[in-house]
Motif scaffolding. Structure first.
Motif, PDB file in Angstrom:
ATOM      1  N   GLY A 166      12.088   7.986   1.850  1.00  0.00           N
ATOM      2  CA  GLY A 166      11.241   7.553   2.959  1.00  0.00           C
ATOM      3  C   GLY A 166       9.810   8.019   2.779  1.00  0.00           C
ATOM      4  O   GLY A 166       8.850   7.262   2.983  1.00  0.00           O
ATOM      5  N   PHE A 167       9.670   9.256   2.365  1.00  0.00           N
ATOM      6  CA  PHE A 167       8.336   9.830   2.119  1.00  0.00           C
ATOM      7  C   PHE A 167       7.614   9.061   1.029  1.00  0.00           C
ATOM      8  O   PHE A 167       6.465   8.635   1.189  1.00  0.00           O
ATOM      9  CB  PHE A 167       8.499  11.301   1.723  1.00  0.00           C
ATOM     10  N   PRO A 189       4.184   4.216  -2.662  1.00  0.00           N
ATOM     11  CA  PRO A 189       5.175   3.173  -2.962  1.00  0.00           C
ATOM     12  C   PRO A 189       5.190   2.774  -4.430  1.00  0.00           C
ATOM     13  O   PRO A 189       6.179   2.231  -4.912  1.00  0.00           O
ATOM     14  CB  PRO A 189       4.748   2.009  -2.074  1.00  0.00           C
ATOM     15  N   LYS A 190       4.101   3.072  -5.129  1.00  0.00           N
ATOM     16  CA  LYS A 190       4.054   2.758  -6.554  1.00  0.00           C
ATOM     17  C   LYS A 190       5.181   3.441  -7.327  1.00  0.00           C
ATOM     18  O   LYS A 190       5.547   3.009  -8.424  1.00  0.00           O
ATOM     19  CB  LYS A 190       2.717   3.264  -7.125  1.00  0.00           C
ATOM     20  N   ALA A 191       5.708   4.521  -6.732  1.00  0.00           N
ATOM     21  CA  ALA A 191       6.769   5.283  -7.412  1.00  0.00           C
ATOM     22  C   ALA A 191       7.957   4.400  -7.765  1.00  0.00           C
ATOM     23  O   ALA A 191       8.625   4.636  -8.767  1.00  0.00           O
ATOM     24  CB  ALA A 191       7.229   6.439  -6.530  1.00  0.00           C
ATOM     25  N   PHE A 192       8.204   3.364  -6.940  1.00  0.00           N
ATOM     26  CA  PHE A 192       9.402   2.558  -7.168  1.00  0.00           C
ATOM     27  C   PHE A 192       9.144   1.380  -8.084  1.00  0.00           C
ATOM     28  O   PHE A 192      10.047   0.624  -8.397  1.00  0.00           O
ATOM     29  CB  PHE A 192       9.979   2.094  -5.829  1.00  0.00           C
ATOM     30  N   GLU A 193       7.898   1.179  -8.467  1.00  0.00           N
ATOM     31  CA  GLU A 193       7.631   0.144  -9.460  1.00  0.00           C
ATOM     32  C   GLU A 193       7.815   0.777 -10.811  1.00  0.00           C
ATOM     33  O   GLU A 193       7.414   1.905 -11.038  1.00  0.00           O
ATOM     34  CB  GLU A 193       6.180  -0.349  -9.342  1.00  0.00           C
ATOM     35  N   MET A 194       8.403   0.041 -11.707  1.00  0.00           N
ATOM     36  CA  MET A 194       8.424   0.551 -13.059  1.00  0.00           C
ATOM     37  C   MET A 194       6.973   0.491 -13.546  1.00  0.00           C
ATOM     38  O   MET A 194       6.231  -0.413 -13.176  1.00  0.00           O
ATOM     39  CB  MET A 194       9.348  -0.284 -13.952  1.00  0.00           C
ATOM     40  N   PRO A 195       6.557   1.468 -14.339  1.00  0.00           N
ATOM     41  CA  PRO A 195       5.125   1.617 -14.598  1.00  0.00           C
ATOM     42  C   PRO A 195       4.523   0.400 -15.290  1.00  0.00           C
ATOM     43  O   PRO A 195       5.187  -0.298 -16.035  1.00  0.00           O
ATOM     44  CB  PRO A 195       5.082   2.819 -15.534  1.00  0.00           C
ATOM     45  N   LYS A 221       9.703  -1.011   6.166  1.00  0.00           N
ATOM     46  CA  LYS A 221       9.435   0.133   7.036  1.00  0.00           C
ATOM     47  C   LYS A 221       9.949   1.431   6.422  1.00  0.00           C
ATOM     48  O   LYS A 221      10.864   1.418   5.604  1.00  0.00           O
ATOM     49  CB  LYS A 221      10.144  -0.076   8.382  1.00  0.00           C
ATOM     50  N   GLY A 222       9.364   2.518   6.856  1.00  0.00           N
ATOM     51  CA  GLY A 222       9.809   3.827   6.386  1.00  0.00           C
ATOM     52  C   GLY A 222      11.263   4.085   6.715  1.00  0.00           C
ATOM     53  O   GLY A 222      12.011   4.638   5.921  1.00  0.00           O
ATOM     54  N   ARG A 223      11.672   3.587   7.900  1.00  0.00           N
ATOM     55  CA  ARG A 223      13.046   3.818   8.349  1.00  0.00           C
ATOM     56  C   ARG A 223      14.056   3.154   7.413  1.00  0.00           C
ATOM     57  O   ARG A 223      15.087   3.727   7.063  1.00  0.00           O
ATOM     58  CB  ARG A 223      13.178   3.262   9.763  1.00  0.00           C
ATOM     59  N   GLU A 224      13.709   1.922   7.009  1.00  0.00           N
ATOM     60  CA  GLU A 224      14.597   1.173   6.114  1.00  0.00           C
ATOM     61  C   GLU A 224      14.728   1.926   4.780  1.00  0.00           C
ATOM     62  O   GLU A 224      15.827   2.083   4.250  1.00  0.00           O
ATOM     63  CB  GLU A 224      13.988  -0.202   5.888  1.00  0.00           C
TER      64      GLU A 224
END
Lengths: 255, 211
Positions: free
Chosen positions: B189-190, B196-202, B128-131
């Motif tokens: 959160g944004f 969400p791809k931002a948190f995967e290493m490319p 969730k966004g909150r988490e």
């Protein structure tokens, strides 16, 4: 508006090969940081002032930098001598200023000013992309040089994107205040900036692959070592050795 | 939270430079060629933000540091990224300095890497966004607190008399850490909701090695 500008000009300092400038600045900074004697530190400031004049640094931006640095030094001068123990050197409004504290603050002030002046005159006058090339020719790790060049290249682009996003916020009557709303809005602004950066970085990578990138940049910008560079190398070597010599005969007491 | 030029004596500056060199070497090894643009762009974005964003705090304002965020997004590559960013800051704006570049890289970079190990996977797996927001807050607070500890440590090692600066800045830093946490939380959160791809290493597309 660009935030990655150097102090441009046409003086003899600007025409020098950037490679010896990088090396000379580093050695100078290390020597000054090691020094514990006023004669060396004061000569360091003098060398810095001389280089600043030689490279005709614009007065106002330089004054701004010096002021910002020395405001902090004023705070040091007020804080350290009044709080550190030891023999008082003098009293101001019946507050004792300790001997050791004054010397410590004075040493820090001289070191910071000397290094700032030399750093700004010798390296602040190199065009930033040339600095990247100089790092390449000085055999810095290739990846680090690439990272430097890319960061430099995209700073202005991202600053521009930031300004654009901020303008859209202002058009919707955003006014910063101390509120969760403000923090959230800025957070989303930054988030959006990051999304754009990440998407752009993928486009860059794809474009580079199209052109057969194999983890190597070919520096096509080669420096030429002129007579004036030899003179600069010789002079700075002599000055720096003189510093080291004076430090040595004064019995170096590194703090 | 920079150590200014001239403040650190040779021993502390040298120790900082050595630690930073080690960290940067590890970072460069971990960073594949394909990740250089990503590291550079994230570093530039954070650099711009730390210069121009002013978060209002009472009558004054604070600027974000975002090293927790850098760690979560870049992992070990945050070390060389901070080295480059801090060098540019010293050159262009006279924050920090060259003799203290090592110390400052350590102060900013190692907490970032710690946040990578602590939070990166959890944020990626958060539902969730909150988490994600809460994990972001934790990352921001952890990174800046660690940075403060490293900064204070190197100041005190530089001279016992300098401890007074640490004491005086303790309270302001508490406020700065709080705001940094909230700010990082909103960003994470944004990103978790929007990209969400931002948190995967490319995804690493293998470069063709020599035929």
């Amino acid at each position: 508006m660009s935030c990655t500008t150097h102090f441009s000009g046409h003086t003899v300092v600007h025409r020098l090969d950037p490679r010896p400038r990088v090396v000379a600045t580093l050695v100078f900074a290390v020597l000054i940081a090691l020094s514990g004697h006023y004669r060396v530190l004061c000569s360091g400031v003098a060398v810095g002032a001389f280089l600043a004049m030689l490279s005709k640094l614009p007065i106002r931006p330089l004054a701004k930098r010096l002021l910002r640095l020395n405001l902090f030094m004023v705070v040091l001068f007020l804080l350290i001598p009044t709080t550190s123990p030891g023999e008082p050197m003098f009293r101001l409004l019946s507050v004792p200023f300790s001997h050791d504290g004054v010397h410590l603050a004075a040493g820090i002030t001289l070191k910071a000013n000397a290094i700032l002046l030399v750093f700004t005159s010798l390296l602040g006058t190199v065009e930033l992309s040339s600095l990247g090339h100089a790092f390449h020719h000085l055999h810095m790790p290739a990846k680090l040089t690439h990272l430097f060049m890319f960061t430099l290249r995209y700073l202005d682009v991202l600053h521009h994107e930031y300004v654009t996003l901020l303008r859209t916020m202002k058009a919707r009557a955003f006014r910063p205040a101390m509120s969760v709303h403000t923090y959230r809005t800025y957070g989303y602004l930054m988030g959006m900036l990051l999304v754009r950066s990440l998407v752009r970085s993928e486009r860059i990578m794809a474009a580079m692959k199209c052109r057969g990138f194999r983890g190597e940049f070919h520096a096509y910008h080669h420096f030429h070592f002129h007579q004036r560079d030899a003179v600069f190398c010789l002079t700075s070597a002599i000055v720096l050795m003189l510093f080291a010599f004076v430090e040595w005969i004064s019995g170096g007491v590194a703090r | 939270m920079h150590i200014t030029e001239g403040v650190a004596p040779a021993s502390v500056a040298a120790a900082g430079a050595l630690l930073a060199a080690g960290g940067v070497a590890l970072g460069l090894r971990a960073m594949k060629d394909e990740q250089i643009p990503r590291a550079a762009l994230v570093a530039s974005a954070i650099f711009v933000a730390s210069l121009v964003i002013r978060l209002p705090l009472g009558p004054s304002s604070v600027h974000p540091v975002l090293n927790g965020l850098a760690g979560v997004l870049l992992g070990w590559a945050a070390m060389p990224a901070f080295l480059v960013a801090l060098f540019l800051q010293a050159l262009l704006f006279q924050f920090g300095g060259i003799t203290t570049l090592g110390i400052n890289t350590v102060t900013m970079g190692f907490p970032a890497v710690a946040c990578y190990y602590l939070f990166s996977r959890r944020i990626r797996e958060s539902k969730k966004g909150r988490e994600a927001f809460l994990l972001g807050v934790a990352a921001g607070v952890t990174a800046l607190t660690l940075s403060f500890v490293l900064w204070a440590g190197s100041l005190i090692l530089s001279g016992k008399q300098l401890a007074i600066i640490v004491k005086l800045s303790l309270l302001p830093h508490l406020a700065i850490v709080t705001i940094e946490g909230i700010f990082t939380g909103f960003i994470v959160g944004f990103l978790a909701r929007v990209y969400p791809k931002a948190f995967e290493m490319p995804h690493i597309i293998k470069t063709r090695s020599d035929p």
